[in-house]
Every structure is written in structure tokens, then in C-alpha cells.
Write a protein that holds these residues in place. Structure first.
Motif, PDB file in Angstrom:
ATOM      1  N   ILE A  35      65.806 -21.768  23.306  1.00 31.34           N
ATOM      2  CA  ILE A  35      65.472 -23.197  23.371  1.00 31.34           C
ATOM      3  C   ILE A  35      66.521 -23.897  24.210  1.00 31.34           C
ATOM      4  N   ARG A  36      66.234 -24.035  25.491  1.00 27.73           N
ATOM      5  CA  ARG A  36      67.164 -24.649  26.432  1.00 27.73           C
ATOM      6  C   ARG A  36      66.410 -25.613  27.334  1.00 27.73           C
ATOM      7  N   GLY A  37      67.152 -26.552  27.903  1.00 29.55           N
ATOM      8  CA  GLY A  37      66.551 -27.417  28.904  1.00 29.55           C
ATOM      9  C   GLY A  37      66.153 -28.782  28.369  1.00 29.55           C
ATOM     10  N   VAL A  38      65.682 -29.624  29.300  1.00 30.37           N
ATOM     11  CA  VAL A  38      65.356 -31.018  28.986  1.00 30.37           C
ATOM     12  C   VAL A  38      63.889 -31.217  28.633  1.00 30.37           C
ATOM     13  N   VAL A  39      63.080 -30.159  28.735  1.00 28.64           N
ATOM     14  CA  VAL A  39      61.635 -30.301  28.525  1.00 28.64           C
ATOM     15  C   VAL A  39      61.316 -30.846  27.136  1.00 28.64           C
ATOM     16  N   TYR A  40      62.113 -30.491  26.142  1.00 32.84           N
ATOM     17  CA  TYR A  40      61.855 -30.957  24.782  1.00 32.84           C
ATOM     18  C   TYR A  40      62.118 -32.458  24.654  1.00 32.84           C
ATOM     19  N   ALA A  41      63.180 -32.918  25.293  1.00 36.96           N
ATOM     20  CA  ALA A  41      63.482 -34.358  25.287  1.00 36.96           C
ATOM     21  C   ALA A  41      62.382 -35.136  25.997  1.00 36.96           C
ATOM     22  N   ARG A  42      61.874 -34.603  27.090  1.00 30.46           N
ATOM     23  CA  ARG A  42      60.786 -35.287  27.799  1.00 30.46           C
ATOM     24  C   ARG A  42      59.542 -35.382  26.914  1.00 30.46           C
ATOM     25  N   ASN A  43      59.217 -34.276  26.233  1.00 31.58           N
ATOM     26  CA  ASN A  43      57.986 -34.250  25.448  1.00 31.58           C
ATOM     27  C   ASN A  43      58.034 -35.135  24.208  1.00 31.58           C
ATOM     28  N   VAL A  44      59.225 -35.407  23.698  1.00 31.77           N
ATOM     29  CA  VAL A  44      59.318 -36.202  22.472  1.00 31.77           C
ATOM     30  C   VAL A  44      59.314 -37.705  22.731  1.00 31.77           C
ATOM     31  N   PHE A  98      50.770 -36.997  27.927  1.00 37.79           N
ATOM     32  CA  PHE A  98      50.604 -35.697  28.578  1.00 37.79           C
ATOM     33  C   PHE A  98      51.814 -34.868  28.209  1.00 37.79           C
ATOM     34  N   LYS A  99      51.823 -33.605  28.572  1.00 32.45           N
ATOM     35  CA  LYS A  99      52.933 -32.726  28.214  1.00 32.45           C
ATOM     36  C   LYS A  99      53.642 -32.203  29.456  1.00 32.45           C
ATOM     37  N   PHE A 100      54.927 -31.927  29.276  1.00 31.00           N
ATOM     38  CA  PHE A 100      55.717 -31.219  30.275  1.00 31.00           C
ATOM     39  C   PHE A 100      55.753 -29.742  29.901  1.00 31.00           C
ATOM     40  N   TYR A 101      55.876 -28.881  30.921  1.00 32.70           N
ATOM     41  CA  TYR A 101      55.807 -27.444  30.706  1.00 32.70           C
ATOM     42  C   TYR A 101      56.994 -26.747  31.378  1.00 32.70           C
ATOM     43  N   GLY A 102      57.476 -25.676  30.738  1.00 30.53           N
ATOM     44  CA  GLY A 102      58.483 -24.829  31.365  1.00 30.53           C
ATOM     45  C   GLY A 102      59.905 -25.302  31.124  1.00 30.53           C
ATOM     46  N   HIS A 103      60.805 -24.336  30.989  1.00 33.37           N
ATOM     47  CA  HIS A 103      62.209 -24.669  30.760  1.00 33.37           C
ATOM     48  C   HIS A 103      62.818 -25.462  31.911  1.00 33.37           C
ATOM     49  N   ILE A 104      62.436 -25.129  33.140  1.00 31.31           N
ATOM     50  CA  ILE A 104      62.979 -25.812  34.310  1.00 31.31           C
ATOM     51  C   ILE A 104      61.824 -26.189  35.236  1.00 31.31           C
ATOM     52  N   ASN A 105      62.080 -27.174  36.104  1.00 26.49           N
ATOM     53  CA  ASN A 105      61.038 -27.694  36.992  1.00 26.49           C
ATOM     54  C   ASN A 105      59.872 -28.259  36.186  1.00 26.49           C
ATOM     55  N   GLU A 106      60.197 -28.764  35.005  1.00 22.31           N
ATOM     56  CA  GLU A 106      59.163 -29.217  34.080  1.00 22.31           C
ATOM     57  C   GLU A 106      58.361 -30.391  34.625  1.00 22.31           C
ATOM     58  N   ASP A 107      58.976 -31.199  35.500  1.00 25.73           N
ATOM     59  CA  ASP A 107      58.224 -32.325  36.058  1.00 25.73           C
ATOM     60  C   ASP A 107      57.178 -31.832  37.050  1.00 25.73           C
ATOM     61  N   VAL A 108      57.557 -30.900  37.912  1.00 24.86           N
ATOM     62  CA  VAL A 108      56.600 -30.324  38.860  1.00 24.86           C
ATOM     63  C   VAL A 108      55.504 -29.567  38.107  1.00 24.86           C
ATOM     64  N   ASN A 109      55.917 -28.785  37.110  1.00 22.30           N
ATOM     65  CA  ASN A 109      54.937 -28.034  36.317  1.00 22.30           C
ATOM     66  C   ASN A 109      53.906 -28.968  35.686  1.00 22.30           C
ATOM     67  N   ALA A 110      54.371 -30.139  35.247  1.00 28.88           N
ATOM     68  CA  ALA A 110      53.468 -31.088  34.585  1.00 28.88           C
ATOM     69  C   ALA A 110      52.463 -31.670  35.566  1.00 28.88           C
TER      70      ALA A 110
END
Length: 299
Positions: free
Chosen positions: A77-86, A182-194
Motif C-alpha cells: 500500500i504505497r502512493g497517493v492514489v488512496y488520498a485521491r480516492n478518499v 470517479f476513481k483513480f487507478y494504479g500506484h503511480i500515474n494514477e491521474d493518467v490512468n484515471a
């Protein structure tokens, strides 16, 4: 023009309470609205954040958010994706409907065009409320999931006329609504993935080129995502987007064509990434032939 009461700014940060540059940058730009510093419950510097920012600090449980976040790997569990999703949950908890999600490393907010359309880099010094209220007004008149300000990479090649249009993406700064989740995806590049993953379904994301955010150089500050980026490398970072959307994303390079220095970066084939936006055609008089072309906007 006062800042709207139904709006707040979330600044996502981790492990660097003494370098939340975005907080002071907002204030210096004239922002008077609500600000919240978002940290996770695994941040060892949480008390230092509270000493500096008091009740403006919001802490969330990273593992709880990880249970419903697709992080794309088994790296832990690493990265900012969790903060973005919450952030949608946090917005409801503080009683706002609209919010902007920001990283902690912004040094300036700028306006990129003068009223006559000429390119400029005018630093916002006192009108941040007006700027954000204008962006919110635009956001509410569109069906988009999120809109963002432009970044440095958007301006490689200069301020050519096509740069004055909206861009079909959203990165780094996200204006959102609790009514358009909406949701963000992936440990990194989560904005592009979304914006690629959701964009393939017809969900709209836009970058407003008239506004511009200036950031500290990636991987020069400790804390935040720096260690994660250094661990996995830029190739792996970009490859997350290939993994989520292999039909339209590949590994490429980015850089100024006038300089010999390039770096690995994701490359999106927009003709395969998102549905086209069809311009409305005004009805023509019966004796007037419609002009050909100009029906699709393939930004």
C-alpha cells in the motif's frame, strides 16, 4: 468576488510538513477559502502537521481506502492514489459539494493568456478566488467529471493557437464534485490512468489551458512520492498507463525538440483513447449549402 462557501481545497501530502508549498502559494495568490491538509494514518510526521496546520489537517485510514482501490500491482500500500480516492468522502464530511485536489509542491499559479489572446505568464497575486470561481462556473456548465489547470509539459512547443483550446485530459489539479464521483487507478500515474480508463467509457476530463500551475521539479524533494519514483523508475511509472489502457497508450519520450534532452513518458493515441466530441451544426437556410469539415474535435 468572495470564494464560494460550498468549495474547499484539499492539499495531499506525506512526510514533509515543513514543505507544504502549496498552502502558502494559495494564500499569496489571494485565496480566502477553506483549505484542508490531507495525510494518511501511516504518516510518521502527523503530529508535526497538526502543530503547523491545526484543525485544517484531515487524516484518513489508508488501509480502508485500499480495500476498494485498484492499485494495479502487489507492491504493498504505497502512493497517493488512496488520498485521491478518499477526497469525495472527505468533501462530504466537511460539508462541501465542490473541491479542488492539489499536490503539496506548487510554487505559483498563473494565467497563460491575456484578454487579447496573446500568450503570457502572469502570476496570480491577488485574484485566486476569482480564478477558481470562474473555473467552477465553467465546470458546472459542462458534464465533465473533472477539469484541471495546465502544467509545464502542456506548453512544450510554446503557446501556439491550438493551445488555447481545451485538452482532453486532467492531471495534478482536479476540480471535482461530490455529485460526479470517479476513481483513480494504479500506484503511480494514477491521474493518467484515471482519465484514460474512464475516458474510454465516455467520461469527460478537460484541462483549461488559460490557467497554469508551476511545480517544484519532480524527484528533487524528499518525502511525498519521491522515494517511490526513485524505487521503480520512470519507465515503470509510465507503464502503469500502458497496463490500464494498452489499446491507446505506449511508452514514448517527452522533451523540447530544440534541445537534445528527452525523458521517458507515456504517449497516448487520442484517436483510439476517447470518443470524439461532435460539434453542433447550426441549421442553414434551405438555399445555403453547409460547409464541409469542422465536425469533430479530436483534441
Amino acid at each position: 468576488m468572495a470564494m464560494r462557501e460550498d468549495f474547499c481545497a484539499f492539499i495531499l501530502t506525506h512526510g514533509r510538513p515543513d514543505r507544504v508549498h502549496t498552502y502558502n502559494t494559495l494564500l499569496k495568490a489571494g485565496y480566502t477559502g477553506k483549505i484542508y491538509i490531507v495525510i494518511d494514518d501511516e504518516d510518521k510526521t502527523a503530529e508535526e502537521y497538526r502543530k503547523r496546520f491545526g484543525d485544517e489537517v484531515i487524516q484518513f485510514c489508508k488501509r480502508e481506502v485500499a480495500e476498494w482501490t485498484d492499485d494495479g500491482d502487489n507492491f504493498g500500500i504505497r502512493g497517493v492514489v488512496y488520498a485521491r480516492n478518499v477526497c469525495w468522502e472527505l468533501a462530504r464530511s466537511v460539508g462541501v459539494n465542490l473541491f479542488i485536489v492539489l499536490d503539496d509542491d506548487y510554487t505559483h499559479f498563473n494565467i497563460r493568456f491575456k484578454s487579447n489572446g496573446q500568450t503570457c505568464t502572469g502570476m496570480i497575486r491577488s485574484t485566486m478566488d476569482e480564478t477558481l470561481n470562474t473555473l467552477l462556473e465553467f465546470y458546472e456548465t459542462t458534464p465533465s467529471a473533472s477539469i484541471a489547470m495546465s502544467q509545464g509539459g502542456d506548453w512544450i512547443g510554446g503557446g501556439t493557437p491550438d493551445k488555447r483550446r481545451l485538452s482532453r485530459k486532467a492531471m495534478n489539479t482536479f476540480i471535482c464534485s461530490t455529485e460526479r464521483p470517479f476513481k483513480f487507478y494504479g500506484h503511480i500515474n494514477e491521474d493518467v490512468n484515471a482519465y484514460v480508463t474512464e475516458g474510454r467509457k465516455g467520461v469527460l476530463f478537460f484541462t483549461v489551458m488559460q490557467a497554469f500551475v508551476n511545480q517544484a521539479v519532480t524527484q528533487t524533494q524528499s518525502g511525498g512520492l519521491t522515494e517511490f519514483y526513485l524505487d521503480v523508475g520512470t519507465y515503470v511509472k509510465s507503464f502503469y498507463s500502458v497496463m490500464y489502457a494498452p489499446s491507446c497508450v505506449k511508452i514514448g519520450q517527452i522533451g523540447d525538440p530544440r534541445e537534445p534532452h528527452y525523458r521517458i513518458h507515456h504517449k497516448i493515441n487520442w484517436n483510439k483513447a476517447v470518443p470524439k466530441i461532435i460539434r453542433e451544426q447550426h441549421k442553414k437556410p434551405n438555399n445555403t449549402q453547409p460547409r464541409s469539415g469542422n465536425t469533430l474535435n479530436g483534441s
